[in-house]
Write a protein that holds these residues in place. Structure first.
Motif, PDB file in Angstrom:
ATOM      1  N   PRO A 182       8.531  -8.389  -7.635  1.00 33.05           N
ATOM      2  CA  PRO A 182       7.359  -9.688  -7.719  1.00 33.05           C
ATOM      3  C   PRO A 182       6.218  -9.657  -9.129  1.00 33.05           C
ATOM      4  CG  PRO A 182       7.660  -8.530  -5.348  1.00 33.05           C
ATOM      5  CD  PRO A 182       8.590  -8.468  -6.592  1.00 33.05           C
ATOM      6  N   PHE A 183       5.255  -8.006  -7.975  1.00 35.96           N
ATOM      7  CA  PHE A 183       4.055  -8.150  -9.131  1.00 35.96           C
ATOM      8  C   PHE A 183       4.047  -7.627 -10.373  1.00 35.96           C
ATOM      9  CE2 PHE A 183       1.851  -4.078 -10.956  1.00 35.96           C
ATOM     10  CZ  PHE A 183       0.498  -4.504 -10.723  1.00 35.96           C
ATOM     11  N   VAL A 184       5.491  -7.553 -11.452  1.00 35.24           N
ATOM     12  CA  VAL A 184       5.179  -7.153 -12.657  1.00 35.24           C
ATOM     13  C   VAL A 184       5.748  -9.247 -13.116  1.00 35.24           C
ATOM     14  CG1 VAL A 184       7.401  -7.045 -14.507  1.00 35.24           C
ATOM     15  CG2 VAL A 184       6.354  -5.128 -12.763  1.00 35.24           C
ATOM     16  N   SER A 185       5.772  -9.637 -11.718  1.00 35.23           N
ATOM     17  CA  SER A 185       5.615 -11.705 -12.518  1.00 35.23           C
ATOM     18  C   SER A 185       5.230 -11.748 -12.517  1.00 35.23           C
ATOM     19  CB  SER A 185       7.110 -12.113 -11.638  1.00 35.23           C
ATOM     20  OG  SER A 185       8.311 -11.658 -11.457  1.00 35.23           O
ATOM     21  N   GLY A 186       4.216 -11.432 -11.437  1.00 37.64           N
ATOM     22  CA  GLY A 186       2.894 -11.985 -11.361  1.00 37.64           C
ATOM     23  C   GLY A 186       2.180 -11.777 -12.350  1.00 37.64           C
ATOM     24  N   VAL A 187       1.635 -10.612 -13.097  1.00 38.08           N
ATOM     25  CA  VAL A 187       1.380 -10.064 -14.034  1.00 38.08           C
ATOM     26  C   VAL A 187       1.368 -10.324 -15.923  1.00 38.08           C
ATOM     27  CG1 VAL A 187       0.060  -8.342 -14.619  1.00 38.08           C
ATOM     28  CG2 VAL A 187      -0.033  -8.087 -12.067  1.00 38.08           C
ATOM     29  N   TYR A 188       2.203  -9.685 -15.973  1.00 34.02           N
ATOM     30  CA  TYR A 188       2.879 -10.003 -17.025  1.00 34.02           C
ATOM     31  C   TYR A 188       4.286 -11.674 -17.609  1.00 34.02           C
ATOM     32  CZ  TYR A 188       1.087  -5.431 -18.487  1.00 34.02           C
ATOM     33  OH  TYR A 188       0.895  -4.369 -18.697  1.00 34.02           O
ATOM     34  N   ALA A 189       4.609 -12.169 -16.951  1.00 37.31           N
ATOM     35  CA  ALA A 189       5.899 -12.750 -16.237  1.00 37.31           C
ATOM     36  C   ALA A 189       7.155 -12.267 -16.905  1.00 37.31           C
ATOM     37  CB  ALA A 189       4.674 -13.676 -16.739  1.00 37.31           C
ATOM     38  N   GLY A 190       6.808 -10.759 -16.835  1.00 45.98           N
ATOM     39  CA  GLY A 190       7.637 -10.270 -17.678  1.00 45.98           C
ATOM     40  C   GLY A 190       8.975  -9.596 -17.377  1.00 45.98           C
ATOM     41  N   ASP A 191      10.115  -8.981 -17.794  1.00 44.82           N
ATOM     42  CA  ASP A 191      11.322  -8.206 -17.193  1.00 44.82           C
ATOM     43  C   ASP A 191      10.961  -6.763 -16.970  1.00 44.82           C
ATOM     44  OD1 ASP A 191      13.811  -7.320 -16.916  1.00 44.82           O
ATOM     45  OD2 ASP A 191      14.508  -8.668 -18.617  1.00 44.82           O
ATOM     46  N   GLY A 247      -2.636  -8.873 -10.306  1.00 40.55           N
ATOM     47  CA  GLY A 247      -2.229  -9.677 -10.134  1.00 40.55           C
ATOM     48  C   GLY A 247      -3.480 -10.548 -12.048  1.00 40.55           C
ATOM     49  N   THR A 282      -5.233  -3.780 -25.638  1.00 40.13           N
ATOM     50  CA  THR A 282      -5.648  -2.852 -24.550  1.00 40.13           C
ATOM     51  C   THR A 282      -5.803  -3.097 -23.071  1.00 40.13           C
ATOM     52  OG1 THR A 282      -7.269  -4.328 -24.831  1.00 40.13           O
ATOM     53  CG2 THR A 282      -7.578  -2.438 -25.956  1.00 40.13           C
ATOM     54  N   GLY A 283      -4.389  -4.131 -23.329  1.00 39.14           N
ATOM     55  CA  GLY A 283      -4.478  -4.818 -21.545  1.00 39.14           C
ATOM     56  C   GLY A 283      -4.235  -5.713 -21.213  1.00 39.14           C
ATOM     57  N   VAL A 284      -3.929  -6.647 -20.289  1.00 37.10           N
ATOM     58  CA  VAL A 284      -3.771  -8.227 -20.239  1.00 37.10           C
ATOM     59  C   VAL A 284      -4.726  -8.198 -19.383  1.00 37.10           C
ATOM     60  CG1 VAL A 284      -1.592  -8.285 -21.062  1.00 37.10           C
ATOM     61  CG2 VAL A 284      -2.374  -8.432 -18.976  1.00 37.10           C
ATOM     62  N   PHE A 293      -8.511  -9.508 -17.334  1.00 39.58           N
ATOM     63  CA  PHE A 293      -9.836  -9.704 -17.373  1.00 39.58           C
ATOM     64  C   PHE A 293     -10.734  -8.624 -18.154  1.00 39.58           C
ATOM     65  CE2 PHE A 293     -14.023 -11.652 -16.615  1.00 39.58           C
ATOM     66  CZ  PHE A 293     -13.553 -13.073 -17.828  1.00 39.58           C
ATOM     67  N   GLY A 294     -10.407  -7.350 -17.133  1.00 40.13           N
ATOM     68  CA  GLY A 294     -11.402  -6.303 -17.354  1.00 40.13           C
ATOM     69  C   GLY A 294     -11.079  -6.197 -18.338  1.00 40.13           C
ATOM     70  N   ASP A 295      -9.558  -5.412 -18.738  1.00 41.34           N
ATOM     71  CA  ASP A 295      -9.120  -4.256 -20.059  1.00 41.34           C
ATOM     72  C   ASP A 295     -10.037  -5.539 -21.448  1.00 41.34           C
ATOM     73  OD1 ASP A 295      -7.822  -3.245 -18.740  1.00 41.34           O
ATOM     74  OD2 ASP A 295      -5.755  -4.933 -18.897  1.00 41.34           O
ATOM     75  N   CYS A 296     -10.028  -7.046 -21.272  1.00 42.48           N
ATOM     76  CA  CYS A 296     -10.704  -7.208 -22.215  1.00 42.48           C
ATOM     77  C   CYS A 296     -11.878  -7.122 -22.285  1.00 42.48           C
ATOM     78  CB  CYS A 296     -10.171  -9.210 -22.274  1.00 42.48           C
ATOM     79  SG  CYS A 296      -8.180  -9.000 -22.451  1.00 42.48           S
ATOM     80  N   VAL A 297     -12.899  -7.395 -21.040  1.00 47.62           N
ATOM     81  CA  VAL A 297     -13.850  -7.094 -21.819  1.00 47.62           C
ATOM     82  C   VAL A 297     -14.401  -6.274 -22.558  1.00 47.62           C
ATOM     83  CG1 VAL A 297     -15.995  -6.662 -20.042  1.00 47.62           C
ATOM     84  CG2 VAL A 297     -14.598  -8.500 -19.436  1.00 47.62           C
ATOM     85  N   ASP A 298     -13.745  -4.494 -21.864  1.00 45.30           N
ATOM     86  CA  ASP A 298     -14.164  -3.534 -22.050  1.00 45.30           C
ATOM     87  C   ASP A 298     -13.767  -3.642 -23.673  1.00 45.30           C
ATOM     88  OD1 ASP A 298     -14.983  -0.675 -21.103  1.00 45.30           O
ATOM     89  OD2 ASP A 298     -13.417  -0.262 -21.761  1.00 45.30           O
ATOM     90  N   PHE A 299     -12.668  -3.603 -23.992  1.00 42.24           N
ATOM     91  CA  PHE A 299     -12.491  -3.677 -25.547  1.00 42.24           C
ATOM     92  C   PHE A 299     -13.389  -3.864 -26.577  1.00 42.24           C
ATOM     93  CE2 PHE A 299     -11.488  -7.066 -29.008  1.00 42.24           C
ATOM     94  CZ  PHE A 299     -10.622  -5.928 -29.715  1.00 42.24           C
ATOM     95  N   GLY A 300     -13.912  -5.041 -25.365  1.00 41.79           N
ATOM     96  CA  GLY A 300     -15.613  -5.958 -26.513  1.00 41.79           C
ATOM     97  C   GLY A 300     -16.227  -4.861 -26.380  1.00 41.79           C
ATOM     98  N   ILE A 301     -16.589  -4.080 -25.452  1.00 50.10           N
ATOM     99  CA  ILE A 301     -18.321  -3.288 -25.451  1.00 50.10           C
ATOM    100  C   ILE A 301     -17.573  -1.777 -26.134  1.00 50.10           C
ATOM    101  CG2 ILE A 301     -18.707  -1.187 -24.052  1.00 50.10           C
ATOM    102  CD1 ILE A 301     -18.079  -3.280 -21.691  1.00 50.10           C
TER     103      ILE A 301
END
Length: 614
Positions: free
Chosen positions: A255-264, A37, A567-569, A571-579
């Motif tokens: 529902p997990f996909v909907s919760g993370v990506y709001a995707g199909d 999520g 690099t991924g949606v 929060f942790g993915d985005c922090v690691d991208f910056g690093i």
């Protein structure tokens, strides 16, 4: 004392699964997926020693007082010979920096901070009046505190170390990891199993045939399990159904996909959107999840026991909470961007500039980039050897015509559907007696609920899911109220993008009444916040990784494109991208200073494919 790095919920459950029956293992593994999520005037023509060295390579023939960079509008020709003629004509004040970061969201803030930490003279420009990008934490006089963008994060060593280095580790707050996650199905809420045995004995959402099918598939036992089709990129739906069966996909993964990506899930690519799950099949001797998980667990154990791992993430490991606990900051997620701004602006030079709206990017034949901005003090330009644009793909595309037009056109292929976040509050007496925790404590007890699209259509609801914000962090709502954060829209409900805020809030209120409130309660909800994101979350659809590969190939040296579409949606993915991106840019600048063009293959590979530990 250095604590052992905790595994994420996915790894923890899979580890248990290996030791128990196949049916329990698979269902538990699947369910565990749900646990996750005013701008100041620039210093005109000032340079750090590092920038001076770079500048001298090209501009020694020119009076520094006369140099100005960038073009005033899109569509003008690329600057040639190190001088921006149009900018000079318009007398745009120009400042030099070793690196420029456009955007101060999670990715931009992390990148700017880690560049600064490594000694790079960096300037971060944010178009909005406040830093944070889509990190929007709000509070009012009644005592409510809510999020209108991302709401929590799954703690990782990267996030924890970043919080420590920002000096805000004492502001970290964590939700109770034992709170249940729920799925709405057949007009009731089903708590997801917290223990493996509960997946078999007490979890009625998945039928016995469904559990057996999922278990045999997870073990890789044919003919239940079938190998991946050759020459075809599978969607999430195709991949999960092949492994775990249609029932587990429909009731849990959808529902997990909907919760993370709001995707199909019919369109999202498994190898791009859920790459850690996809990797289990690649690691497995027979293609089953469980054998693959065993291999990955052994790999992780070896990685985490190394001195290099402990040295890299140091205090971040000590700050990790028990597995399953979601995190935030006492005053909301925007605290991370605000702390970054405070640190970067604590010296003589203002390194974070708000209300700086990028209007144009140009370059010359010597590798200098000029970014031109509309600021509260008029047009300003930043000249740099390393320009990073962390804006969403569709925003970044607007500025690439003169420097990387082919890459810009490819960025237009990345789809972002509309999503709205709606925060509502209700008096506790409005809650149904059978809502989780109400009978026992008088208040909701849980992380929130997700809604499979099949159940949503049948029940006449449109929300993707609801975070029970005041259950996660009770201090964020005044006594006597429950605060709920709904997400609605996505790629399967794009009509949300054409609705008014009032109508969207009314729809969310209607859905909550059907699921959580007493039918006889006729009071009105407190509408705290409605935020419509016309283009919300990048969709990692089939072909996404191929598009990214082409973008990388068509991006010239010194221009760094990135953010959550790469690099991924999470929060942790985005922090690691910056690093990781900071390491890449630092090395690039060092090599430019010494007149070299080669980039370390190891750094490039790590920065482009970095994935937070599972």
């Amino acid at each position: 004392m250095l604590r052992k790095y905790r595994r994420s919920p996915v790894t923890t459950v899979v580890a248990v699964a290996v030791a128990i029956s196949a049916a329990v293992a698979t269902v538990a593994c699947s369910l565990a997926l749900l646990k996750h999520g005013s701008g100041a005037s620039p210093i005109i023509l000032t340079r750090s020693p590092g920038v001076a060295r770079l500048a001298s390579q090209r501009l020694s023939h020119a009076s520094m007082a006369s140099v100005a960079g960038g073009s005033a509008r899109m569509g003008q020709k690329r600057c040639v010979g190190g001088l921006a003629a149009q900018a000079a004509t318009n007398n745009i004040p120009t400042e030099f920096a070793e690196a420029v970061v456009v955007g101060s969201g999670v990715s931009g803030s992390s990148l700017a901070f880690h560049l600064h930490q490594s000694g790079v003279d960096v300037v971060c420009a944010e178009a909005n009046p406040e830093v944070g990008g889509n990190l929007i934490s709000k509070k009012n006089d009644e005592g409510f505190l809510w999020e209108e963008g991302p709401n929590t994060f799954q703690p990782t060593p990267q996030i924890m170390r970043f919080a420590h280095d920002l000096g805000i580790s004492d502001e970290l707050v964590f939700a109770d990891g034992s709170l249940p996650r729920l799925v709405f199905w057949e007009d009731q809420l089903w708590p997801l199993p917290m223990k493996p045995q509960d997946a078999v004995l007490n979890f009625g959402l998945i039928s016995w045939p469904g559990k057996i099918r999922a278990g045999l598939g997870a073990l890789g036992i044919p003919p239940i399990w079938q190998p991946a089709p050759e020459g075809k990129e599978e969607s999430i739906e195709e991949f999960v159904t092949r492994h775990l069966g249609e029932e587990t996909f429909t009731k849990v993964i959808d529902p997990f996909v909907s919760g993370v990506y709001a995707g199909d899930p019919k369109k999202l690519a498994i190898r791009a959107a859920l790459k850690k799950i996809f990797a289990l099949e690649q690691l497995s001797a027979n293609g089953g999840f469980i054998p693959g998980a065993a291999v990955r667990i052994a790999q992780k154990k070896e990685e985490e026991s190394s001195e290099a791992f402990k040295k890299e993430w140091r205090e971040g490991l000590d700050l990790l909470p028990p597995g399953g606990a979601l995190g935030s900051f006492r005053n909301g997620l925007a605290s991370m961007a605000q702390a970054t701004e405070q640190i970067l602006n604590s010296g003589e030079k203002e390194r974070v500039r708000t209300s700086w709206k990028l209007t144009d990017v140009s370059s010359d034949n010597d590798g200098w980039y000029t970014a031109t901005f509309n600021t509260p003090n008029g047009m300003r330009a930043l000249k740099t050897k390393a320009l990073s644009i962390t804006a969403p793909a569709h925003k970044a595309q607007e500025f690439l015509e003169n420097v990387a037009n082919d890459a810009g056109e490819l960025l237009s292929n990345i789809y972002y559907p509309p999503v709205a976040s709606v925060t509502l509050a209700y008096p506790k007496e409005a809650l149904r007696d059978n809502a989780p925790g109400v009978k026992e404590t008088g208040k909701l007890q849980g992380f929130g609920h997700l809604i499979p699209r099949k159940a949503a259509y049948k029940a006449g609801v449109r929300t993707l899911g609801t975070i029970w914000s005041s259950s996660l962090f009770p201090y964020r709502a005044p006594e006597g109220y429950e605060m709920l954060l709904c997400y609605i829209g996505g790629s399967r409900d794009t009509a949300i993008g054409d609705m008014s805020e009032e109508d969207i809030a009314a729809q969310c209120d209607q859905d909550i009444r059907k699921i959580l409130l007493k039918p006889e309660w006729k009071g009105e909800a407190k509408t705290l916040g409605v935020r419509i994101w016309p283009r919300a979350i990048p969709q990692y659809e089939k072909g996404h990784l191929d598009v990214l590969e082409q973008i990388n190939a068509k991006t010239p040296p010194g221009l760094f494109l990135g953010g959550n579409y790469k690099t991924g949606v999470a929060f942790g993915d985005c922090v690691d991208f910056g690093i990781q991106e900071a390491k890449k840019i630092k090395q690039y600048l060092n090599q430019q200073e010494h007149g070299t063009d080669m980039m370390s293959a190891e750094v490039l590979k790590k920065s482009s494919s970095s994935v937070p530990a599972m």
